[in-house]
Every structure is written in C-alpha cells, then in structure tokens.
Write a protein that holds these residues in place. Structure first.
Motif, PDB file in Angstrom:
ATOM      1  N   UNK A  35      26.435   9.748 -28.621  1.00 28.52           N
ATOM      2  CA  UNK A  35      26.381   8.133 -28.549  1.00 28.52           C
ATOM      3  C   UNK A  35      25.480   7.640 -27.398  1.00 28.52           C
ATOM      4  N   UNK A  36      24.320   6.915 -27.635  1.00 28.99           N
ATOM      5  CA  UNK A  36      23.271   6.504 -26.763  1.00 28.99           C
ATOM      6  C   UNK A  36      23.439   5.050 -26.746  1.00 28.99           C
ATOM      7  N   UNK A  37      24.005   4.584 -25.651  1.00 31.74           N
ATOM      8  CA  UNK A  37      23.997   2.803 -25.342  1.00 31.74           C
ATOM      9  C   UNK A  37      25.398   2.557 -25.395  1.00 31.74           C
ATOM     10  N   UNK A  38      26.025   2.086 -24.364  1.00 34.03           N
ATOM     11  CA  UNK A  38      27.584   1.734 -24.263  1.00 34.03           C
ATOM     12  C   UNK A  38      27.476   0.265 -23.978  1.00 34.03           C
ATOM     13  N   UNK A  39      26.804  -0.664 -24.701  1.00 31.63           N
ATOM     14  CA  UNK A  39      26.930  -2.157 -24.520  1.00 31.63           C
ATOM     15  C   UNK A  39      28.141  -2.460 -25.091  1.00 31.63           C
ATOM     16  N   UNK A  40      28.363  -3.614 -25.521  1.00 28.77           N
ATOM     17  CA  UNK A  40      29.520  -4.326 -25.884  1.00 28.77           C
ATOM     18  C   UNK A  40      29.655  -3.607 -27.498  1.00 28.77           C
ATOM     19  N   UNK A  41      28.697  -3.607 -28.271  1.00 27.05           N
ATOM     20  CA  UNK A  41      29.027  -2.957 -29.456  1.00 27.05           C
ATOM     21  C   UNK A  41      29.164  -1.501 -29.301  1.00 27.05           C
ATOM     22  N   UNK A  42      28.271  -0.768 -28.552  1.00 24.17           N
ATOM     23  CA  UNK A  42      28.599   0.761 -28.453  1.00 24.17           C
ATOM     24  C   UNK A  42      29.737   0.951 -27.701  1.00 24.17           C
ATOM     25  N   UNK A  87      25.020  17.574 -29.131  1.00 24.00           N
ATOM     26  CA  UNK A  87      25.696  17.002 -30.230  1.00 24.00           C
ATOM     27  C   UNK A  87      25.254  17.153 -31.469  1.00 24.00           C
ATOM     28  N   UNK A  88      25.859  17.097 -32.756  1.00 21.36           N
ATOM     29  CA  UNK A  88      25.401  17.385 -34.119  1.00 21.36           C
ATOM     30  C   UNK A  88      24.847  16.049 -34.725  1.00 21.36           C
ATOM     31  N   UNK A  89      25.295  14.997 -34.598  1.00 20.10           N
ATOM     32  CA  UNK A  89      25.188  13.691 -35.165  1.00 20.10           C
ATOM     33  C   UNK A  89      25.132  12.860 -33.785  1.00 20.10           C
ATOM     34  N   UNK A  90      23.890  12.090 -33.688  1.00 29.07           N
ATOM     35  CA  UNK A  90      23.733  11.276 -32.453  1.00 29.07           C
ATOM     36  C   UNK A  90      23.484   9.708 -32.881  1.00 29.07           C
ATOM     37  N   UNK A  91      24.211   9.054 -32.392  1.00 20.95           N
ATOM     38  CA  UNK A  91      24.062   7.634 -32.909  1.00 20.95           C
ATOM     39  C   UNK A  91      23.360   6.832 -31.840  1.00 20.95           C
ATOM     40  N   UNK A  92      22.582   5.755 -31.943  1.00 27.36           N
ATOM     41  CA  UNK A  92      21.755   5.177 -30.814  1.00 27.36           C
ATOM     42  C   UNK A  92      22.221   3.453 -31.128  1.00 27.36           C
ATOM     43  N   UNK A  93      22.651   2.835 -29.967  1.00 26.23           N
ATOM     44  CA  UNK A  93      23.088   1.452 -30.246  1.00 26.23           C
ATOM     45  C   UNK A  93      22.512   0.746 -28.830  1.00 26.23           C
ATOM     46  N   UNK A  94      21.400   0.320 -28.740  1.00 23.23           N
ATOM     47  CA  UNK A  94      20.854  -0.458 -27.755  1.00 23.23           C
ATOM     48  C   UNK A  94      20.171  -1.648 -28.274  1.00 23.23           C
ATOM     49  N   UNK A  95      19.673  -2.445 -27.142  1.00 22.25           N
ATOM     50  CA  UNK A  95      19.279  -3.858 -27.441  1.00 22.25           C
ATOM     51  C   UNK A  95      18.611  -4.236 -28.770  1.00 22.25           C
ATOM     52  N   UNK A  96      17.262  -3.515 -28.414  1.00 27.68           N
ATOM     53  CA  UNK A  96      16.031  -3.925 -29.416  1.00 27.68           C
ATOM     54  C   UNK A  96      15.364  -2.598 -29.691  1.00 27.68           C
ATOM     55  N   UNK A  97      14.177  -2.927 -30.557  1.00 26.57           N
ATOM     56  CA  UNK A  97      13.300  -2.187 -30.782  1.00 26.57           C
ATOM     57  C   UNK A  97      12.711  -1.198 -29.971  1.00 26.57           C
ATOM     58  N   UNK A  98      12.368  -1.936 -28.741  1.00 25.64           N
ATOM     59  CA  UNK A  98      11.632  -1.312 -27.770  1.00 25.64           C
ATOM     60  C   UNK A  98      12.651  -0.257 -27.203  1.00 25.64           C
ATOM     61  N   UNK A  99      13.919  -0.729 -26.615  1.00 26.69           N
ATOM     62  CA  UNK A  99      14.711   0.000 -26.418  1.00 26.69           C
ATOM     63  C   UNK A  99      15.172   1.412 -27.084  1.00 26.69           C
ATOM     64  N   UNK A 100      15.284   1.083 -28.608  1.00 24.66           N
ATOM     65  CA  UNK A 100      15.223   2.152 -29.319  1.00 24.66           C
ATOM     66  C   UNK A 100      14.029   3.290 -29.401  1.00 24.66           C
ATOM     67  N   UNK A 101      12.936   2.703 -29.323  1.00 22.47           N
ATOM     68  CA  UNK A 101      11.959   3.755 -29.233  1.00 22.47           C
ATOM     69  C   UNK A 101      11.718   4.550 -28.133  1.00 22.47           C
ATOM     70  N   UNK A 102      12.038   3.760 -26.810  1.00 27.20           N
ATOM     71  CA  UNK A 102      12.060   4.372 -25.611  1.00 27.20           C
ATOM     72  C   UNK A 102      13.034   5.834 -25.620  1.00 27.20           C
ATOM     73  N   UNK A 103      14.090   5.634 -26.432  1.00 27.71           N
ATOM     74  CA  UNK A 103      15.226   6.431 -26.205  1.00 27.71           C
ATOM     75  C   UNK A 103      14.589   7.891 -26.851  1.00 27.71           C
ATOM     76  N   UNK A 104      13.859   7.527 -27.931  1.00 24.20           N
ATOM     77  CA  UNK A 104      13.118   8.625 -28.963  1.00 24.20           C
ATOM     78  C   UNK A 104      12.294   9.414 -28.305  1.00 24.20           C
TER      79      UNK A 104
END
Ligand code: NA7
Length: 318
Positions: A35-42, A87-104
């Motif tokens: 799991x990537x991103x431990x904001x309120x949702x994550x 991990x086998x399955x990786x979830x990502x839950x960050x603020x916005x498209x830029x953050x999501x792309x940065x992580x990849x």
C-alpha cells in the motif's frame, strides 16, 4: 479577507472498526498487499485490511504516518519500489494524478524494479483517464498487470467500509482483490477491460456532486440574506422529493459552519479540473461545470482547500 484556521487533522483511530465488517464474512487473500499512500483514505483502508487478516506492506512519503501501522503489524518500507518488491498486489492512494505518476515513474518508483512479472498494480488515487492509461502502459511494459480502482465516497464512508469501487482494466487483478474490496466497499463494479472507463465514471459522478453543492450553497446563501433560518430551509427540504442524504448532510454542515473535511475542497476542485480537461479534448460544452470550478477555485483562494467541499458556502455568502 477572513482569517481561516486549518481544520484539525484527525489522528487515525487504529481500534475503530466498521460495523459492516462482521457481517461480510471476509476470508483474507493469502497474497501480500502493498500500500502506497497513508493519507486519510489510505490509512482507513489499510487499518481495515490489517484487521481482516491481510498481510500488508506500506510506504508513505511522510514516514511518521507509518508508525501506527508498524505497531499494528504492517511491514514498513523505505521506497515505493521496496513495497513492490515485497508485495503481490500493490495499491496506490495519493492526492492527485501528479503524485500517482511520481510513484510509478519517479526516482525509487514502481518501474525502477523493471520486471513486474507476477505483480499487480491497483490505482486508487483519483486520476483522469489519460494518466491511468499512461500508468497502465508503464506497468504492462514491465510485464505487470494493471487495474484502476477508483474509490467513490467520503472519508466517513471509508471509515464505515461503505465506499463504492469503480474498477477497470485487468479482470484477473479485479478478482484477486476480492477480499480487499469486500473489506472497504459496499459495492464493487467492474466497468470493462478498457483502462480509463472507471476514471471517467468516477469523474462524471464528481461532476454531479460539485454542481449540486454549489447550487445548494447559493440557495442557502440567499436564504441567509433574507434572514430565513437555514435550519428551517433544511427541514422543509427534507420533506421534498429533492432531498438526498448527501445534500441534507451538506446543508446541515453549511448551516452550522462545520466544514470538517469528509471530502476536501481541494479534491473537489481537482476533480472538476480533470472533468473540464476531459471535456475540452472532446469539444464538449460544460458551462455550468466551468462556473462550478471557478467557484471552488475561488473558495480555495480564500483558504478553504483543506476544509470540506461544503465550505463553498462561505464564498457564496460574500
Ligand atoms: P490526504 O489525506 O490528503 O492524503 C494524501 C496522500 O497522498 C498522503 O499520503 C500524501 O503523502 C500523499 N501524496 C501526495 N502527493 C504525493 C507525492 N507527490 N508523492 C507521494 N505521496 C504523495 O488524501 P486522502 O487520503 O483523503 O485521499 C487520497 C486519494 O483517495 C485521493 O485521490 C482521493 O480522491 C481518493 P504525505 O502524507 O503528505 O507525505
């Protein structure tokens, strides 16, 4: 310009459990969940995944947020790449498209691993279809499998395990995520193998929400100018066929001036911006959504980014 105090950040309560979990009869997947991103949702999602017996590996940009999860049994890693490796399955839950792309695509990001055979990547951050297609393509080029799983719902709905999952992409990943989705959501939809569709549906739903909130805020602001009690308006609204649980809740928040962030205003404005970009590419006219976006943008400038979207009422009262 009024002085605006930031809403208090609520610490995640590791012991709270959605009532819904007991009746869902969840058998945790044996796969290791990253799991990537431990904001309120994550944070809310990971807490419940741990509770339902999932083996979890986590990373967050601000490392302090990982501490309670380490204490609850999660493995904490230093980089997104390390999470993917473990991990086998990786979830990502960050603020916005830029953050999501940065992580990849970024330094120490997911693609640094080069070979993603036997890995599945699930994007939960709210993103636009083009970003999702870019991420999906990057993952596929490294032999990984990709699913977009957009989460529709507020932080409160996440805390109650009552989100709606809108998924698209690799069907086998969707099926492997069954126990995770059952933990966090009341409904899960697979919207086809075309990447981007789930993002479109999520943003279309957000358009309905944003436009409705601005309409509600303006109507209540007018009532306020007439010195009509907002509580009376809401009580009467409740008796009409226009009522909806969400508009009633948001109307009450506006009347009280309580903008505790269930769905932060900055996220709402981000979504409207993404909607308008999509529409622009299609020459689709969305005049009301454009004005709605301007209203949210202005409210952000007034200092209400981190408050709930219902804070749009403050601007309507000027
Ligand atoms: P929050 O509580 O604002 O949390 C945002 C999270 O995103 C938090 O973990 C941030 O890390 C992380 N973030 C933001 N930008 C980046 C970048 N560039 N790199 C790495 N990490 C980043 O939002 P919510 O949890 O309510 O919502 C998350 C998503 O779920 C959002 O797309 C919603 O629409 C659905 P930080 O802790 O600040 O270091």
């Amino acid at each position: 310009r009024p002085v605006v105090t930031r809403p208090e950040t609520q610490a995640i309560d590791m012991n709270s459990r959605p009532n819904t979990l007991a009746e869902r009869d969840i058998v945790a997947s044996e796969q290791t969940i990253g799991f990537l991103g431990l904001g309120m949702m994550g944070s809310t999602i990971v807490k419940d995944l741990i509770y339902t017996g999932h083996k979890v590996v986590v990373w967050n940009r601000t490392i302090d947020k990982c501490q309670p999860f380490a204490e609850a049994g999660a493995d904490v890693k230093d980089t997104p790449m390390d999470v993917v490796e473990a991990a086998d399955v990786i979830f990502c839950c960050v603020s916005d498209p830029k953050g999501a792309k940065d992580l990849v695509f970024g330094n120490c990001g997911v693609l640094q691993l080069k070979d993603l055979r036997n890995k599945a990547y699930v994007e939960m951050s709210t993103i636009d279809p083009d970003t999702s297609m870019d991420i999906g393509e990057g993952i596929k080029q490294c032999n990984g499998r990709y699913l977009e799983a957009q989460i529709h719902g507020s932080r409160q709905e996440a805390a109650e395990g009552m989100l709606i999952i809108l998924a698209g992409g690799d069907r086998s990943v969707f099926e492997e995520c069954h126990s995770c989705f059952k933990t966090i959501a009341k409904n899960t939809f697979f919207l086809g193998t075309d990447v981007g569709n789930a993002c479109k549906v999520n943003l279309i739903l957000q358009t309905i929400l944003g436009v409705s909130l601005v309409g509600l805020a303006e109507a209540l602001a007018l009532a306020d100018r007439f010195s009509i009690s907002l509580n009376d308006i809401i009580d009467i609204f409740d008796l009409t066929s226009m009522k909806s649980p969400l508009l009633l809740a948001k109307g009450k928040e506006m009347a009280k001036g309580d903008f505790n962030p269930q769905q932060p205003l900055s996220h709402m404005q981000r979504d409207l911006r993404l909607v308008l970009n999509m529409a622009e590419n299609l020459d689709q006219s969305m005049p009301v959504t454009s004005i709605t976006n301007e209203v949210f943008k202005h409210t952000k400038r007034l200092g209400y980014s981190e408050h709930d979207s219902s804070a749009v009422f403050v601007r309507s009262r000027f």
